[in-house]
Design a protein around this motif. Sequence first.
Motif: not given
Length: 305
Positions: A180-193
Amino acid sequence: MAASPDLVVATLVANPLRPAVTGAVLTAAAGALGQETEQVVLASGIAADLILPAGGRTRAAIEAALRDALGDAPVDVIVQPLEGRRKRLFLADMDSTMIGQECIDELADFVGLKAEVSEITERAMRGEIAFEPALRERVSLLKNLPVKVVDEIIAHRISLMPGGSTLVRTMRKNGAYTCLVSGGFTLFTGPIAAKIGFHEHRSNRLIVEGEMLAGQVEEPILGREAKLATLVELRDRLGLSHGDTMAVGDGANDLAMLGEAGLGVAYHAKPAVAAAAHARIDHGDLTALLYAQGYTGKELLETDL
């Protein structure tokens, strides 16, 4: 029909909730391509392959002929070489691709600035303004927002795109690596991934002071070029070829990554992105990316949350 360099496959895919790949649709599509077309049903009413020799026609010409034959039918068309269609590396954007929201817009809602931030987000995703300065501008508006609101947003405001978990977990079961590679934020990509089932995630880090957002993002910002670099890095690390890779996204900052992938898919994307990508999904859910690889309905892991 055995695979050869000259064979192409046109995959017709409908939304699983609205099956539209009927016998009549298949007959009309095959008729538009010629008598040498082989039909293979992948999932009744949902997906089917049309396999044929390219015969000097470009993939764009084949796709155009199919779209003309299908008319207004809610069916997506993906045309690619038959050989090598099963991918071993998958990269995905997060916001409005693997989830139905833009996380930064949801954060902005907590400070009463969702309309303003959403407008900047939309312009950046259409490619009208550069992603990096647009991200800095939006993040600055979040200064002093409590970090704890992230958990609330994930729990109550974030919805996974239909088919996403099935896509990732089915590919993983069959040996593919997923990121999962995002221009968003690790606070979200961690749990969502973790929830979807990705091997890893990469995104931007918001600077936190105490328990509050500082209104800044760590540099360098992960944007268009970083997404491309991630694809190249993982491909080289895993010893894969260009054709072994697939990427999906919806915004302008995904274009370089989509262009470099063996199959770059625009998912319910902005018009400029849909026009530039190798393939576009306008009707189907994310399981369309499995059917594009030749998976049958019986091979899909029914794991969506």
